[in-house]
Write a protein that holds these residues in place. Structure first.
Motif, PDB file in Angstrom:
ATOM      1  N   ASP A 187       0.809  -1.213   0.000  1.00  0.00           N
ATOM      2  CA  ASP A 187       0.000   0.000   0.000  1.00  0.00           C
ATOM      3  C   ASP A 187       0.844   1.266   0.000  1.00  0.00           C
ATOM      4  O   ASP A 187       0.556   2.221  -0.732  1.00  0.00           O
ATOM      5  CB  ASP A 187      -0.927   0.009   1.220  1.00  0.00           C
ATOM      6  CG  ASP A 187      -2.025  -1.043   1.128  1.00  0.00           C
ATOM      7  OD1 ASP A 187      -2.072  -1.757   0.109  1.00  0.00           O
ATOM      8  OD2 ASP A 187      -2.826  -1.147   2.076  1.00  0.00           O
ATOM      9  N   GLU A 188       1.899   1.272   0.786  1.00  0.00           N
ATOM     10  CA  GLU A 188       2.718   2.475   0.899  1.00  0.00           C
ATOM     11  C   GLU A 188       3.558   2.736  -0.357  1.00  0.00           C
ATOM     12  O   GLU A 188       4.052   3.852  -0.571  1.00  0.00           O
ATOM     13  CB  GLU A 188       3.636   2.391   2.124  1.00  0.00           C
ATOM     14  CG  GLU A 188       4.673   1.278   2.090  1.00  0.00           C
ATOM     15  CD  GLU A 188       4.166  -0.034   2.640  1.00  0.00           C
ATOM     16  OE1 GLU A 188       5.012  -0.915   2.938  1.00  0.00           O
ATOM     17  OE2 GLU A 188       2.930  -0.200   2.790  1.00  0.00           O
ATOM     18  N   ASP A 189       3.693   1.708  -1.215  1.00  0.00           N
ATOM     19  CA  ASP A 189       4.485   1.869  -2.437  1.00  0.00           C
ATOM     20  C   ASP A 189       3.636   2.270  -3.645  1.00  0.00           C
ATOM     21  O   ASP A 189       4.188   2.638  -4.693  1.00  0.00           O
ATOM     22  CB  ASP A 189       5.212   0.553  -2.774  1.00  0.00           C
ATOM     23  CG  ASP A 189       6.255   0.186  -1.733  1.00  0.00           C
ATOM     24  OD1 ASP A 189       6.786   1.107  -1.084  1.00  0.00           O
ATOM     25  OD2 ASP A 189       6.518  -1.015  -1.568  1.00  0.00           O
ATOM     26  N   ALA A 190       2.316   2.184  -3.513  1.00  0.00           N
ATOM     27  CA  ALA A 190       1.436   2.378  -4.667  1.00  0.00           C
ATOM     28  C   ALA A 190       1.607   3.752  -5.300  1.00  0.00           C
ATOM     29  O   ALA A 190       1.850   3.872  -6.516  1.00  0.00           O
ATOM     30  CB  ALA A 190      -0.022   2.149  -4.264  1.00  0.00           C
ATOM     31  N   ALA A 191       1.470   4.801  -4.518  1.00  0.00           N
ATOM     32  CA  ALA A 191       1.539   6.156  -5.073  1.00  0.00           C
ATOM     33  C   ALA A 191       2.916   6.465  -5.665  1.00  0.00           C
ATOM     34  O   ALA A 191       2.999   6.969  -6.796  1.00  0.00           O
ATOM     35  CB  ALA A 191       1.163   7.179  -4.012  1.00  0.00           C
ATOM     36  N   PRO A 192       4.032   6.180  -4.964  1.00  0.00           N
ATOM     37  CA  PRO A 192       5.348   6.454  -5.577  1.00  0.00           C
ATOM     38  C   PRO A 192       5.591   5.694  -6.871  1.00  0.00           C
ATOM     39  O   PRO A 192       6.148   6.252  -7.830  1.00  0.00           O
ATOM     40  CB  PRO A 192       6.337   6.014  -4.475  1.00  0.00           C
ATOM     41  CG  PRO A 192       5.571   6.120  -3.207  1.00  0.00           C
ATOM     42  CD  PRO A 192       4.164   5.740  -3.560  1.00  0.00           C
ATOM     43  N   PRO A 231      -5.258   0.992  -3.338  1.00  0.00           N
ATOM     44  CA  PRO A 231      -4.334   2.121  -3.195  1.00  0.00           C
ATOM     45  C   PRO A 231      -3.878   2.680  -4.541  1.00  0.00           C
ATOM     46  O   PRO A 231      -3.698   3.891  -4.682  1.00  0.00           O
ATOM     47  CB  PRO A 231      -3.167   1.521  -2.406  1.00  0.00           C
ATOM     48  CG  PRO A 231      -3.772   0.415  -1.614  1.00  0.00           C
ATOM     49  CD  PRO A 231      -4.828  -0.173  -2.520  1.00  0.00           C
ATOM     50  N   LEU A 232      -3.683   1.815  -5.545  1.00  0.00           N
ATOM     51  CA  LEU A 232      -3.280   2.299  -6.868  1.00  0.00           C
ATOM     52  C   LEU A 232      -4.372   3.163  -7.487  1.00  0.00           C
ATOM     53  O   LEU A 232      -4.097   4.212  -8.080  1.00  0.00           O
ATOM     54  CB  LEU A 232      -2.964   1.127  -7.790  1.00  0.00           C
ATOM     55  CG  LEU A 232      -1.584   0.480  -7.638  1.00  0.00           C
ATOM     56  CD1 LEU A 232      -1.490  -0.774  -8.496  1.00  0.00           C
ATOM     57  CD2 LEU A 232      -0.480   1.463  -8.011  1.00  0.00           C
ATOM     58  N   ALA A 233      -5.627   2.726  -7.354  1.00  0.00           N
ATOM     59  CA  ALA A 233      -6.736   3.510  -7.903  1.00  0.00           C
ATOM     60  C   ALA A 233      -6.850   4.849  -7.183  1.00  0.00           C
ATOM     61  O   ALA A 233      -7.081   5.888  -7.819  1.00  0.00           O
ATOM     62  CB  ALA A 233      -8.039   2.730  -7.786  1.00  0.00           C
ATOM     63  N   GLN A 234      -6.693   4.851  -5.884  1.00  0.00           N
ATOM     64  CA  GLN A 234      -6.732   6.104  -5.127  1.00  0.00           C
ATOM     65  C   GLN A 234      -5.641   7.056  -5.606  1.00  0.00           C
ATOM     66  O   GLN A 234      -5.884   8.252  -5.802  1.00  0.00           O
ATOM     67  CB  GLN A 234      -6.549   5.820  -3.638  1.00  0.00           C
ATOM     68  CG  GLN A 234      -7.772   5.233  -2.949  1.00  0.00           C
ATOM     69  CD  GLN A 234      -7.504   5.028  -1.470  1.00  0.00           C
ATOM     70  OE1 GLN A 234      -6.838   4.071  -1.071  1.00  0.00           O
ATOM     71  NE2 GLN A 234      -8.010   5.917  -0.655  1.00  0.00           N
ATOM     72  N   ALA A 235      -4.440   6.524  -5.788  1.00  0.00           N
ATOM     73  CA  ALA A 235      -3.328   7.362  -6.241  1.00  0.00           C
ATOM     74  C   ALA A 235      -3.592   7.916  -7.626  1.00  0.00           C
ATOM     75  O   ALA A 235      -3.284   9.073  -7.927  1.00  0.00           O
ATOM     76  CB  ALA A 235      -2.030   6.542  -6.222  1.00  0.00           C
TER      77      ALA A 235
END
Length: 267
Positions: A82-87, A113-117
């Motif tokens: 989850d913490e890696d999705a946005a970066p 998390p990827l969709a949120q990002a």
């Protein structure tokens, strides 16, 4: 900076990948450079469409305008932490931006998390919506009559959060467009109620309503070759059926409704 188009909806079967394929190919055929990222790491419909198109072009020796496929660095079918999705998504977008006018991101039909990002990165957010109150429930809660909107639902709240994050980062406002997709040709009570409910909600939470695609076989039958109806003339088809002509007009109307920067519809 490339203009980022995100096609998203937390419900599967709304036609996100079909919309993504046609928008990406239409923009390429209009002379724009388009990069794509498929965030549905399991199904990969958009990624496979691009692969199918590349394979067909090589096999037939054709020169068809095409989008290019990007990917999340180091990710092979398994969702990142989850913490890696946005970066990771930011890295993938950054790799595509220098060579493209548009980057189109196709989201999975789930809250990830990827969709949120991706939603937080969107300049234009396109949400296909089946003409059904089952799908509408993701956007808003309604009373039993189907006429009164009681309040926003889970997906609208997620988009609101993405808009807040974007505003805090100093980004441009997200242009949110809801497509009434797979609308039946017959005039029915449910269709009228859906039309009123979507229009009412658009004023309350701030999105534009645009025409989507009717339920037509042509939008899906060309997938194995990576084609769209815009490519038929280049593959030897000289006479379009009435259904194909109507489908072409639906795609033309959609691209115009998106009102993307620098895009002038000429097909």
């Amino acid at each position: 900076m490339a203009h980022i188009i995100v096609v998203g909806n937390e419900k599967g079967g709304a036609g996100k990948s079909t919309v993504s394929m046609h928008v990406a190919t239409a923009l390429a055929r209009l002379g724009h450079r388009v990069g794509t990222i498929d965030l549905d790491l399991r199904q990969r419909s958009l990624a496979r469409y691009v692969e199918n198109r590349d394979a067909f072009i090589r096999a037939e020796g054709l020169a068809l305008p095409s989008a290019t496929a990007g990917s999340l660095p180091g990710v092979n079918g398994t969702p990142p932490a989850d913490e890696d999705a946005a970066p990771l998504l930011q890295q993938a977008v950054a790799a595509l931006e220098p060579g493209n006018d548009f980057v189109l991101i196709d989201c999975p039909g789930a809250h990830t998390p990827l969709a949120q990002a991706a939603h937080a990165l969107a300049d234009t957010l396109v949400t296909p919506l089946n003409d059904s109150f089952v799908d509408f429930d993701l956007l808003a809660r309604i009373d039993p009559s189907g006429e009164k909107v009681l309040g926003p639902s889970v997906y609208s709240e997620m988009v609101w959060t993405a808009r807040q994050r974007r505003a805090q980062a100093g980004g441009r406002p997200i242009d949110w467009i809801v497509l009434r997709n797979r609308v039946g040709s017959q005039r029915m009570l449910n269709k009228d109620r859906m039309e009123k409910a979507v229009a009412n909600l658009s004023r309350r939470i701030g999105f534009r309503v645009a025409p989507g695609f009717s339920e037509r076989v042509v939008f899906r039958e060309l997938f194995p070759r990576g084609l769209t109806l815009l490519d038929l003339g280049d593959t030897g088809v000289r006479q379009l059926s009435l259904s194909n002509i109507a489908a072409r007009q639906e795609l033309r109307d959609l691209i115009r409704a998106l009102d993307l920067p620098g895009v002038h519809v000429t097909f």
